[in-house]
Enzyme design. Structure first.
Site, short mmCIF file in Angstrom:
data_model
loop_
_atom_site.label_atom_id
_atom_site.label_comp_id
_atom_site.label_asym_id
_atom_site.label_seq_id
_atom_site.Cartn_x
_atom_site.Cartn_y
_atom_site.Cartn_z
N THR A 13 64.86 57.53 17.37
CA THR A 13 64.03 57.44 16.16
C THR A 13 64.77 56.65 15.09
O THR A 13 66.00 56.66 15.01
CB THR A 13 63.66 58.84 15.63
N GLY A 14 64.01 55.94 14.28
CA GLY A 14 64.62 55.13 13.22
C GLY A 14 65.57 54.10 13.77
O GLY A 14 66.72 54.00 13.33
N SER A 15 65.10 53.28 14.73
CA SER A 15 66.01 52.43 15.48
C SER A 15 65.77 50.93 15.31
O SER A 15 66.19 50.14 16.15
CB SER A 15 65.95 52.80 16.97
N THR A 16 65.12 50.54 14.23
CA THR A 16 64.92 49.10 14.01
C THR A 16 66.14 48.44 13.38
O THR A 16 66.25 47.21 13.39
CB THR A 16 63.69 48.84 13.12
N GLY A 18 70.48 49.33 11.64
CA GLY A 18 71.56 50.27 11.36
C GLY A 18 72.09 51.00 12.58
O GLY A 18 72.16 50.46 13.69
N ILE A 19 72.49 52.25 12.38
CA ILE A 19 73.07 53.06 13.45
C ILE A 19 72.07 53.23 14.58
O ILE A 19 72.43 53.14 15.76
CB ILE A 19 73.53 54.42 12.90
N GLY A 20 70.80 53.47 14.26
CA GLY A 20 69.80 53.66 15.30
C GLY A 20 69.66 52.44 16.19
O GLY A 20 69.53 52.56 17.41
N SER A 141 75.95 63.89 9.56
CA SER A 141 76.82 63.14 8.65
C SER A 141 78.01 63.99 8.27
O SER A 141 77.93 65.23 8.27
CB SER A 141 76.05 62.74 7.40
N TYR A 154 70.62 65.34 0.30
CA TYR A 154 70.93 64.71 1.58
C TYR A 154 71.86 65.59 2.40
O TYR A 154 71.63 65.82 3.60
CB TYR A 154 71.57 63.34 1.32
#
Length: 264
Positions: A13-16, A18-20, A141, A154
């Protein structure tokens, strides 16, 4: 060590970016078929083009869905109904005084950072247990352990992820499914690069100087003395998703450059 994930399907998820994105690349390099997810269709399409260029023989699927909502989660599950590997990476955060964070901001952040992973695990894990193999990773994190005073909301979501991951690992113990958390420290991801670029412009310094200033003032316990790369974080995640990591479950694994001062 040769990590081989051919025949496995991964949802990141959230992989477009950065870390993903780095995790998606790492899993694809190991042979897994990968489902890419992001909110915007254009960003998902661009990520797919890049990944297919990097891995011409790879198998990729793109799903545009806002996982902060039950409706968005349902869209993901409709287009990617099953997975052997689930990496709950999607999330965000920004520096803000505790006294300026309104109720809606707390709940919105919780929906994205925490409930997205809850919904995904609730959907994908039952079939993993039936097959007797699965990997679930929550990208938490170091802020889950070393709470920053300017990102308390956060940090709350990241600590919640640790509790969920450990509890879920207990729930599926003995099934062949592992559940772990990975805790990055300051990482040169898209979001943080944006913060550092803005800080550098505001202060009239270079971006590298802004990064070093951030480490000195906000993460003075760092042993790495630089930001990690997204690939360095992804390397640990890919290992945790591998067959070789079959005895690692219920763990909180730090790739934080030594920021958290603990021997455990």
């Amino acid at each position: 060590m040769n990590i081989e994930l051919k025949g496995r399907k991964a949802v990141v998820t959230g992989s477009t970016a950065g870390i993903g994105r780095a995790i998606a690349e790492g899993l694809a390099r190991a042979g897994a078929a990968v489902v890419i997810n992001g909110r915007g269709r254009e960003r998902v399409a661009a990520a797919l083009r890049d990944l297919r260029a990097l891995f011409p023989k790879g198998e990729f699927t793109g799903v545009s869905a806002d996982l902060a909502t039950p409706e968005g989660a349902a869209d993901l599950f409709a287009q990617a109904p099953d997975a052997d590997i689930l990496v709950n990476n999607v999330g965000t955060g920004r520096p803000k005084s505790f006294f300026e964070i309104g109720d809606r901001e707390w709940t919105d952040l919780f929906e994205l950072n925490v409930m997205s992973g809850v919904r995904a695990a609730r959907h994908y894990v039952p079939n993993m247990t039936k097959r007797g193999w699965g990997r679930v990773v929550f990208i938490s994190s170091e802020s889950a352990l070393a709470i920053p005073k300017d990102m308390i909301d956060y940090a709350m979501t990241k600590t919640a992820q640790l509790a969920i991951a450990r509890g879920l690992a207990e729930a599926v113990g003995g099934t062949g499914v592992t559940v772990n958390s990975v805790l990055p420290g300051p990482t040169n991801s898209e979001i943080i690069r944006g913060w550092m670029k803005a800080a550098a412009q505001e202060q009239g310094i270079t971006q590298q100087e802004a990064e070093q200033q951030f480490l000195r003032t906000m993460r003075p316990t760092t042993l790495l003395n630089r930001f990690a790369t997204t690939e360095e974080v992804a390397n640990l995640v890919v290992y945790v998703c591998s067959e070789q990591a079959s005895a690692t479950t219920g763990a909180s694994l730090r790739v934080d450059g030594g920021v958290v001062r603990t021997i455990a």
